[in-house]
Design an enzyme around this catalytic site. Sequence first.
Site, PDB file in Angstrom:
ATOM      1  N   CYS A  33       0.818  -1.214   0.000  1.00 32.08           N
ATOM      2  CA  CYS A  33       0.000   0.000   0.000  1.00 32.08           C
ATOM      3  C   CYS A  33       0.850   1.262   0.000  1.00 32.08           C
ATOM      4  O   CYS A  33       0.341   2.345  -0.242  1.00 32.08           O
ATOM      5  CB  CYS A  33      -0.939   0.006   1.207  1.00 32.08           C
ATOM      6  SG  CYS A  33      -0.053   0.006   2.773  1.00 32.08           S
ATOM      7  N   ASP A  35       2.298   2.612   2.599  1.00 33.27           N
ATOM      8  CA  ASP A  35       2.237   3.349   3.864  1.00 33.27           C
ATOM      9  C   ASP A  35       3.535   3.163   4.649  1.00 33.27           C
ATOM     10  O   ASP A  35       4.145   2.093   4.601  1.00 33.27           O
ATOM     11  CB  ASP A  35       1.060   2.860   4.716  1.00 33.27           C
ATOM     12  CG  ASP A  35      -0.270   3.224   4.080  1.00 33.27           C
ATOM     13  OD1 ASP A  35      -0.251   4.014   3.119  1.00 33.27           O
ATOM     14  OD2 ASP A  35      -1.299   2.718   4.531  1.00 33.27           O
ATOM     15  N   CYS A  58      -2.934   4.877   6.093  1.00 28.62           N
ATOM     16  CA  CYS A  58      -4.393   4.845   6.101  1.00 28.62           C
ATOM     17  C   CYS A  58      -4.932   5.060   7.523  1.00 28.62           C
ATOM     18  O   CYS A  58      -4.177   5.052   8.494  1.00 28.62           O
ATOM     19  CB  CYS A  58      -4.871   3.505   5.563  1.00 28.62           C
ATOM     20  SG  CYS A  58      -4.537   2.159   6.694  1.00 28.62           S
ATOM     21  N   CYS A 102      -2.625  -3.728   8.327  1.00 25.59           N
ATOM     22  CA  CYS A 102      -2.293  -2.394   8.839  1.00 25.59           C
ATOM     23  C   CYS A 102      -1.818  -2.477  10.291  1.00 25.59           C
ATOM     24  O   CYS A 102      -1.003  -1.659  10.723  1.00 25.59           O
ATOM     25  CB  CYS A 102      -3.490  -1.464   8.749  1.00 25.59           C
ATOM     26  SG  CYS A 102      -4.218  -1.400   7.115  1.00 25.59           S
TER      27      CYS A 102
HETATM   28 FE1  FES Z   1      -1.467   0.456   4.273  1.00 27.70          FE
HETATM   29 FE2  FES Z   1      -3.339   0.356   6.027  1.00 27.70          FE
HETATM   30  S1  FES Z   1      -3.595   0.385   3.885  1.00 27.70           S
HETATM   31  S2  FES Z   1      -1.216   0.289   6.388  1.00 27.70           S
END
Ligand code: FES
Length: 122
Positions: A33, A35, A58, A102
């Site tokens: 993702c 992140d 997120c 996550c």
């Molecule tokens: Fe990447 Fe939640 S979508 S940590």
Amino acid sequence: MYSDKVMEHFENPRNIGEVENPDGTGNVGNPVCGDVMKVTIRVEDGRLAEIKCKTLGCGAAIATSSITTEMAMGMTLDEAMALTRDDIAQALGGLPSNKMHCSNLAVDGLHEAIADYRSHNS
Ligand code: FES
């Protein structure tokens, strides 16, 4: 989709930022993702005296980093190393299955910060 507890931590995240002159730092990211999270800690008498998180991610990543700092505060380093993503998700009243990864980010970041601390203090 999200529990009240997730929303509450998302809206009022605890322990945001960076510890000044940290004893340990963990930088983690999720390649899927994109992140990223930085976890910094201060250790006193073998316990986590301060934990801060900087999260570019997120809503679930923000909520999980917030609750992880709350849960781990005051723990011994071994206790904090034993925390799992399921402990975090449970404390938040569960996470949607597509958001379980996550909760890994926060726990992995904390574990990496502790490993960093130990690499300088063993
Ligand atoms: Fe990447 Fe939640 S979508 S940590």
